[in-house]
Design a protein around this motif. Structure first.
Motif, mmCIF file in Angstrom:
data_model
loop_
_atom_site.group_PDB
_atom_site.id
_atom_site.type_symbol
_atom_site.label_atom_id
_atom_site.label_comp_id
_atom_site.label_asym_id
_atom_site.label_seq_id
_atom_site.Cartn_x
_atom_site.Cartn_y
_atom_site.Cartn_z
ATOM 1 N N SER A 116 2.587 -1.449 18.124
ATOM 2 C CA SER A 116 3.263 -1.617 16.533
ATOM 3 C C SER A 116 4.457 -0.780 16.505
ATOM 4 O O SER A 116 5.633 -1.063 15.912
ATOM 5 C CB SER A 116 2.374 -1.017 15.524
ATOM 6 O OG SER A 116 1.175 -1.735 15.463
ATOM 7 N N HIS A 143 -2.828 -7.247 3.997
ATOM 8 C CA HIS A 143 -2.208 -6.581 5.209
ATOM 9 C C HIS A 143 -2.813 -5.458 5.558
ATOM 10 O O HIS A 143 -2.570 -5.078 6.875
ATOM 11 C CB HIS A 143 -0.712 -6.050 4.239
ATOM 12 C CG HIS A 143 0.404 -7.044 4.389
ATOM 13 N ND1 HIS A 143 1.098 -7.529 3.694
ATOM 14 C CD2 HIS A 143 0.900 -7.916 5.642
ATOM 15 C CE1 HIS A 143 2.074 -8.308 4.017
ATOM 16 N NE2 HIS A 143 1.828 -8.272 5.044
ATOM 17 N N SER A 149 -3.725 -4.321 9.505
ATOM 18 C CA SER A 149 -3.106 -3.001 10.364
ATOM 19 C C SER A 149 -4.380 -2.472 10.815
ATOM 20 O O SER A 149 -4.500 -1.731 11.787
ATOM 21 C CB SER A 149 -2.344 -2.095 9.037
ATOM 22 O OG SER A 149 -1.308 -3.081 8.451
ATOM 23 N N PRO A 163 3.194 -3.592 7.741
ATOM 24 C CA PRO A 163 2.076 -3.445 8.549
ATOM 25 C C PRO A 163 2.222 -2.797 9.837
ATOM 26 O O PRO A 163 1.328 -2.237 10.494
ATOM 27 C CB PRO A 163 1.496 -4.868 8.829
ATOM 28 C CG PRO A 163 2.612 -5.794 8.630
ATOM 29 C CD PRO A 163 3.390 -4.945 7.479
ATOM 30 N N ASN A 164 3.398 -2.707 10.673
ATOM 31 C CA ASN A 164 3.784 -2.139 11.695
ATOM 32 C C ASN A 164 3.555 -0.713 11.644
ATOM 33 O O ASN A 164 2.943 0.107 12.392
ATOM 34 C CB ASN A 164 4.904 -2.479 12.189
ATOM 35 C CG ASN A 164 4.860 -3.997 12.660
ATOM 36 O OD1 ASN A 164 3.761 -4.404 12.902
ATOM 37 N ND2 ASN A 164 6.124 -4.804 12.499
ATOM 38 N N THR A 177 2.373 0.978 9.285
ATOM 39 C CA THR A 177 0.881 1.393 8.674
ATOM 40 C C THR A 177 -0.108 1.393 9.928
ATOM 41 O O THR A 177 -0.884 2.332 10.229
ATOM 42 C CB THR A 177 0.365 0.399 7.679
ATOM 43 O OG1 THR A 177 1.064 0.256 6.442
ATOM 44 C CG2 THR A 177 -1.106 0.589 7.196
ATOM 45 N N THR A 178 0.166 0.436 10.635
ATOM 46 C CA THR A 178 -0.679 0.564 12.135
ATOM 47 C C THR A 178 -0.494 1.910 12.897
ATOM 48 O O THR A 178 -1.471 2.482 13.183
ATOM 49 C CB THR A 178 -0.486 -0.797 12.947
ATOM 50 O OG1 THR A 178 -0.860 -1.844 12.285
ATOM 51 C CG2 THR A 178 -1.130 -0.931 14.267
#
Lengths: 553, 184, 277
Positions: B86, C30, C34, C181-182, C184-185
Motif C-alpha cells: 500500500s 473500503h 483495507s 484505502p491505501n 488506511t492499509t
C-alpha cells in the motif's frame, strides 16, 4: 478476628472440627466485629444455635450482633466491668457473668493485645493445649520478632490462668484425630480451588462483597498455574472478558454478587447464544440493590434462573455447604465446558465466608473437557445440529475452523439468520444440550426416608440436615432433598426422589419464597406443600426447621 | 493552532515518481486488479440489494478488467514485477485510477450510473498514463505508457458508445417511498 | 518477488464468502478492503487472527473476514477482545465497531482498554450516526444535526475519541479516511505491529443517513508534520486540528500490559496443600 482464627486452627491441630463465621459493622476499618465459633468432634457446617462462651472486648454496638449471638442461662459471659454497661439483651438472657479486668491484665504485659487474651481465655476454658497455641504464635508472628512472640505468649498465658479460676466451664468432647492433615478453608477459597481443579485458567474480576475473596484467591494462584486474571472496569466488562477468554479455548470464570450478576445478565445470554462456556459464581447477599452486602440471603435465585432475556437455557448450580463450594464449582466448570454454555453457581455470603475444618477433600474426576474441532476438512459448521446438541468447537489457531461466534440468531454455520427454521433448530439444540445431559446423582443430595420431605438448597442444607437428624432422634421419619442442580430441572429424577413422599416442606432464605415458587412451577410436587422462607440477614437455625417439622407431623 | 494546517489531500506521490518499466508494469497490473475487485464488489452489493440488472453489468465489467489484467502479465513476459505494498503506490490520489468509486454506489442505481462510473474510471486511467508519458524516465517507459494510454482511450470510447444505449434516468431515480429497512 | 508468483497471502485470503449487508456506497466496504489488505501485508495466518465486534452496521465486519470472529452484544467488544488476548497472547486481536458502540454504550471500556494498553488494535468506523437504528445522533455527531430523536440537533459537544484515547493511555493513535484505502492499509499495518493498544479512527461515511459525508473525501488531508511520541505534542495537535487530519498522530512508548512469562510453577494438588493445617 485473629483470636477466632487462632482458636479454630488450634482446635483443628488438636483433632477437633469447627466452624467460624464473622459479623462486622459497616465501617471500612475499625468497626465492631464478632468472631462466632462452634467446635465439635464431628464436622460442623452450621453455626451454633446458642453460645456457651462470650468473651467481650467491649460492649460498643453489641446490639448489632445480639440477634446473631444467642445467649442462654448456660452461657458464660466474660467481660471487663469497666468496659461499659452490660446491654439489656445480655442481662435478660440470664447468662452467667464473669468479671475480668481485661484492661488491667493487658496493661501489665508489654505489647499485650485483647485478641491474644481472648484466645487464651477461651482456649483455656475449652481445654485447647496451650502448646498448640504457642506453636501457632511462633508460625504466624515469628517474622515479627521474638519480642512480639513473647508478649503474645505471655498474654495467652494470662488468659489461661484466668480460665483456671472459672467453675462449671463447658468442655469439648474428646477430639477425633486423623492420620491425614485436615484442611481449614472458606467457601470462597474452596470455590477458587474447585475452579482451577476443574481446569479454569482465566478469570476476570470486578470487586464486590462477598465475592471478591474468590477473585483474590484466584489472582495469585492462577498465575502459579500459568493462567491469568484481569481486573475489569465493571461487571459488564468482566463477563465479556470471560467470554473472550473462553472463546480462545481457555476455561474461564468470574465471581460476583447480586448487583454484579444483574449487570452481567445480557452477556450471559450472549454466552448462551454463542455457545461459549463460562462459569459465574454469585456469592449471594441481601438484596435488592446494595441491600445487605455483608449478610447472606438466597434471593438471587430468580435472576439466576430467569434473569436472561429471550429463551436462554443455561445451568444454575448451588453448593450446599462450605466445603461443597469446591465440588460444586469444579462440577460447574465441567458442566459448562461439556455443554458449551454458561453455568451460574449460587453460593452465598454464609458459605462463602465461613471458615471450616474438614477432612481433606477427595480428588474429583470432573475436569472440564470441551468438545473441540480439530483437523478440519471441508466447510466448518460451528453450530452444526447434533444429537446431543453439542457441536465441536474450533478455537482460534485451528486452520479451517474460522467462524464468527454470534449473539444474533444464526444458521449452523454461524451466519446471522432471521428464518423461523433456524431459530427453532438452534433453540432446540441449545435446550437439548442441557436437558439431555446425564448429571448423575450429583443433581441433589438425598438423605433418609419418610412421608415428609424437607426440600431445600444451598446454605440452608446444613441447618436442614441437623433439623432432620434431630427429628429422627425424636422418632419422626423425614427425608431430606437438597438440590445442587437448580436449573435445568430434572422431572424424572425428582419424581423418583419424591416416591412415597406425601408432604413437602420447602426451606429457603428468601422473603418471597422464590425456591418454593420455582419448584411449584417446574415440578410435580405432592399436594401438600408448605413453604418456610425467611429473608436474611439471620441464617435459618436448625431449631426453626425442626419446629416446622414437628408442627406438621 | 494546530501544526497540521492546509496540506495536500494525500501524501502519496503521483506517476511522475515511477522509476522503472517494472514499476510501471506493476502499477498497470494493479490498476486492472483493483478494478476487477471493485466491480465484483459492486456486483455483490447489487445482488444483496436485489438489483440484478446492475449485478450482471458489474460482473461483466469485472470480466473485461480481468482480461486486461491477464494481458498485462503476459505482455510483461519475463520482467520481474515488484510486489507493491500500500505504501508503494504512486497514484497521486486515494486509489488506483480505474477503481470504481464505491461511495457513488446506490441500491437503486441504473446502468447509466454504472457506465458513468466506468467512464470516469477509464478517464482517470487515461490521465494517469498520459501523465506517465510526459514524465517517463526513459524511452521504454514512454513506449509502454503510450500503449496503455491508447488502450485507455479505446476503453473510454467503448464506454461512451455503450452509454448511448442508456438514457440518463429521471431526477427522482433514487426516490423510494418505502425503503427496505433492516434494524438491529 | 514477482507478481507471477503468489505471495504468502493475498487480501482475498482474508475475505469470507459472506456478502456484506451494508448499503451500497457505505464507507465500511473500503474499510473491509483495507483490513484484508493490511492482514495480507502482515502475512498473519487467517486462523491466527481474531476480529471482535459489538452491535451496529460496522460491527458486522467479523463475518466478512475469513478469520476467527466474535459478534457480541452492543458496546462490549473491547472486553471480549481483552479477555481473548490475555487468555491467548499468541493471537492477533482486532476489535472493530462504530462510534455509538465504542464511544457511547462502550465508552467506559474504551477508556479502560486504552489505559490497560493490551496489545490489540481497535478500529472504529466513525460515521457520526447510528445507522442500524435508522439515523440517530451518536457521540461524535455535530450538535446541530437534525434528526427525529433529537429535533434541531442535540446541542451537545461532540466526543473527541482521539484525545480521550491519548489521555487514557493508548500507545498508538491514528485517524484515516475509508475512501483512502491505501493509506488506511498502511496505518492499520503499523497499528497492528505497534505494541500495546492501538486506536485507529476511520472516518467512514454513512451515505444513507449522512449523505453529506460523501463530501469528506474533499476535506480530508494528510497530516503535515511527522508523527510524534510526545503525548503533550500529540494532544495539542489533535485538540486543534479540524477533525479531518489523516495520519498516525501518536506512536508512543508506553509500557504495554504484560502478557508473557506465565509458565506454571505449581499444580492444583500443591495449591490444595495450602489449606492443610
Amino acid at each position: 478476628m485473629t483470636a477466632g482464627g487462632f482458636l479454630l486452627e488450634a482446635a483443628a491441630r488438636s483433632g477437633w472440627f469447627g466452624l467460624m463465621t464473622r459479623s462486622v459493622g459497616p465501617q471500612i476499618r475499625g468497626g465492631e466485629a464478632a468472631a462466632l465459633l462452634r467446635f465439635s468432634n464431628r464436622r460442623v457446617d452450621v453455626p451454633a444455635e446458642s453460645y456457651n462462651i462470650l468473651f467481650v472486648v467491649d460492649w460498643l454496638n453489641f446490639d448489632r450482633f445480639s440477634a446473631e449471638i444467642h445467649l442462654t442461662p448456660d452461657t458464660m459471659v466474660i467481660a471487663d466491668p469497666d468496659s461499659g454497661e452490660v446491654p439489656e439483651v445480655v442481662v435478660k438472657s440470664g447468662a452467667r457473668m464473669f468479671d475480668m479486668p481485661v484492661k488491667q491484665v493487658l496493661g501489665a504485659i508489654e505489647g499485650g493485645r485483647p485478641n491474644m487474651l481472648a484466645t487464651g481465655v477461651v482456649g483455656g476454658i475449652i481445654g485447647l493445649p496451650i502448646d498448640t497455641i504457642y506453636e501457632l504464635i511462633q508460625d504466624n508472628l515469628g517474622s515479627k520478632g521474638e519480642k512480639a512472640v513473647n508478649s503474645s505468649k505471655a498474654t495467652v498465658e494470662a488468659g489461661y490462668r484466668f480460665a483456671e479460676t472459672l467453675t462449671d466451664a463447658p468442655a469439648l468432647a474428646e477430639p477425633k484425630k486423623s492420620d491425614k492433615r485436615r484442611w481449614i478453608i472458606t467457601g470462597n477459597e474452596a470455590a477458587g480451588l474447585g475452579a482451577v481443579r476443574g481446569g479454569v485458567r482465566f478469570a476476570a474480576a470486578y470487586p464486590i462483597t462477598p465475592g471478591t475473596e474468590i477473585l483474590e484467591w484466584l489472582a495469585p494462584n492462577l498465575r502459579k498455574l500459568g493462567g491469568a486474571l484481569v481486573q475489569a472496569e465493571d461487571e459488564l466488562a468482566s463477563i465479556n472478558m470471560v467470554i473472550g477468554g473462553s472463546y480462545g479455548g481457555v476455561p474461564a470464570i468470574t465471581a460476583t454478587s447480586g448487583p454484579g450478576l444483574a449487570l452481567m445478565t445480557e452477556s450471559i445470554g450472549l454466552a448462551v447464544a454463542a455457545e461459549v462456556p463460562c462459569v459465574i459464581v454469585d456469592v449471594m447477599r441481601g438484596g435488592p440493590s446494595t441491600g445487605i452486602p455483608t449478610k447472606s440471603e438466597q434471593s438471587d435465585l430468580n435472576i439466576a434462573v430467569y434473569g436472561l432475556h429471550g429463551d436462554a437455557p443455561h445451568i444454575v448450580t448451588a453448593p450446599n455447604s462450605v466445603s461443597d463450594c469446591l465440588f460444586t464449582t469444579q462440577w460447574s466448570v465441567y458442566l459448562a465446558e461439556a455443554m458449551q454454555t454458561p453455568a451460574i453457581v449460587l453460593s452465598d455470603q454464609f458459605i462463602g465466608q465461613a471458615k471450616i475444618v474438614i477432612d481433606p477433600p477427595a480428588d474429583i474426576a470432573f475436569v472440564g473437557k470441551r468438545l473441540l474441532a480439530q483437523n478440519i476438512e471441508g466447510e466448518y459448521r460451528r453450530y452444526a445440529v447434533t444429537e446431543s446438541g453439542v457441536s465441536p468447537m474450533a478455537v482460534p489457531g485451528v486452520a479451517g475452523g474460522q467462524h464468527t461466534a454470534d449473539g444474533l440468531e444464526h444458521n449452523p454455520r454461524g451466519t446471522p439468520s432471521t428464518r423461523a427454521e433456524d431459530h427453532m433448530t438452534q433453540m432446540n439444540k441449545r435446550l437439548r444440550k442441557i436437558t439431555g445431559f446425564d448429571y448423575g446423582s450429583h443433581w441433589a443430595e438425598i438423605d433418609g426416608e419418610g412421608e415428609l420431605a424437607v426440600l431445600t438448597w444451598g446454605s440452608c442444607t446444613a441447618a436442614a440436615l441437623e433439623a432432620v437428624e434431630a427429628a429422627r432422634e425424636a422418632g419422626i421419619a423425614v427425608k431430606l432433598i437438597s438440590l445442587r442442580l437448580i436449573s435445568p430441572c430434572l422431572p424424572d429424577a425428582m419424581a423418583k426422589a419424591l416416591e412415597g413422599v406425601k408432604k413437602v416442606l420447602v426451606v429457603e432464605q428468601t422473603h418471597s419464597g422464590q425456591f418454593a415458587n420455582y419448584l411449584r412451577a417446574q415440578y410435580e410436587l405432592p399436594s401438600e406443600v408448605r413453604s418456610y422462607h425467611i429473608p436474611g440477614p439471620l441464617t435459618i437455625r436448625p431449631s426453626e426447621i425442626l419446629s416446622q417439622i414437628q408442627d406438621w407431623s | 493552532m494546530s501544526e497540521d494546517k492546509a496540506t495536500a489531500k494525500t501524501s502519496q506521490p503521483g506517476p511522475e515518481a515511477i522509476e522503472s518499466v517494472e514499476e510501471l508494469l506493476a502499477h498497470a497490473y494493479v490498476i486492472e486488479v483493483d478494478a476487477v475487485e471493485r466491480y465484483n464488489l459492486l456486483a455483490d452489493q447489487m445482488e444483496v440489494h436485489n438489483n440484478s440488472e446492475l449485478a450482471a453489468l458489474f460482473r461483466k465489467l469485472a470480466g473485461h478488467e480481468e482480461h486486461h489484467a491477464k494481458e498485462i502479465l503476459e505482455r510483461a513476459g519475463d520482467k520481474a514485477l515488484p510486489k507493491l505494498k500500500s505504501s508503494d503506490y504512486k497514484w497521486g490520489e486515494f486509489e488506483a485510477p480505474e477503481a470504481a468509486e464505491l461511495d457513488r454506489a446506490h441500491y437503486l442505481m441504473t446502468p447509466w450510473h454504472a457506465l458513468q462510473m466506468a467512464l470516469r474510471a477509464e478517464k482517470r486511467a487515461f490521465a494517469f498514463f498520459d501523465q506517465l508519458v510526459k514524465t517517463a524516465k526513459d524511452d521504454e517507459m514512454k513506449k509502454w505508457s503510450e500503449e496503455f494510454r491508447e488502450e485507455e482511450a479505446e476503453h473510454v470510447r467503448l464506454v461512451e458508445e455503450l452509454l448511448t444505449r442508456y438514457p440518463e434516468p429521471a431526477e427522482d431515480w433514487a426516490e423510494d417511498p418505502d425503503p427496505p429497512v433492516y434494524l438491529e | 518477488m514477482t507478481a507471477h508468483t503468489a505471495p504468502a497471502f493475498k487480501a482475498s485470503d482474508y475475505k469470507s464468502d459472506i456478502k456484506p449487508v451494508w448499503c451500497p456506497g457505505c464507507g465500511d466496504y473500503h474499510v473491509l478492503l483495507s483490513v484484508t489488505r493490511a492482514l495480507a501485508e502482515l502475512g498473519r495466518r487467517p486462523e491466527d487472527v481474531a476480529c471482535i465486534s459489538g452491535i451496529g452496521c460496522s460491527s458486522r465486519i467479523p463475518a466478512y473476514v475469513n478469520c476467527y470472529g466474535f459478534h457480541g452484544v452492543h458496546g462490549r467488544s473491547l472486553p471480549i477482545g481483552t479477555g481473548l488476548k490475555v487468555a491467548r497472547p499468541d493471537l492477533t486481536v482486532l476489535v472493530a465497531g462504530g462510534d455509538g458502540d465504542g464511544f457511547s454504550i462502550g465508552g467506559n471500556h474504551f477508556q479502560h482498554a486504552c489505559r490497560r494498553n493490551i496489545d490489540i488494535t481497535y478500529i472504529v468506523m466513525d460515521n457520526r450516526v447510528y445507522g442500524m437504528t435508522k439515523g440517530q445522533p451518536s457521540p461524535t455527531t455535530e450538535p446541530d444535526w437534525d434528526s427525529a430523536l433529537s429535533p434541531g440537533g442535540t446541542g451537545l459537544s461532540p466526543f473527541h475519541p482521539l484525545v480521550i484515547a491519548l489521555a487514557s493511555g493508548a500507545n498508538f493513535v491514528a485517524r484515516t479516511f475509508s475512501g483512502d484505502p491505501n493509506r488506511t492499509t498502511e496505518v492499520l499495518v503499523e497499528a497492528i505491529k505497534h505494541p500495546g493498544f492501538s486506536f485507529v479512527q476511520i472516518l467512514s461515511p454513512c451515505v444513507t443517513f449522512r449523505p453529506d459525508e460523501r463530501g469528506w473525501k474533499d476535506v480530508v488531508h494528510t497530516a503535515a508534520v511527522e508523527e510524534t511520541d510526545d503525548p503533550a505534542r500529540a494532544a495539542r495537535r489533535i485538540m486543534t486540528d479540524d477533525g479531518f487530519n489523516i495520519g498516525i498522530l501518536y506512536r508512543g512508548n508506553r509500557a504495554p500490559y504484560k502478557l508473557t512469562g506465565r509458565e506454571a510453577t505449581s499444580d492444583t494438588d500443591q495449591l490444595g496443600e495450602m489449606f492443610a493445617i
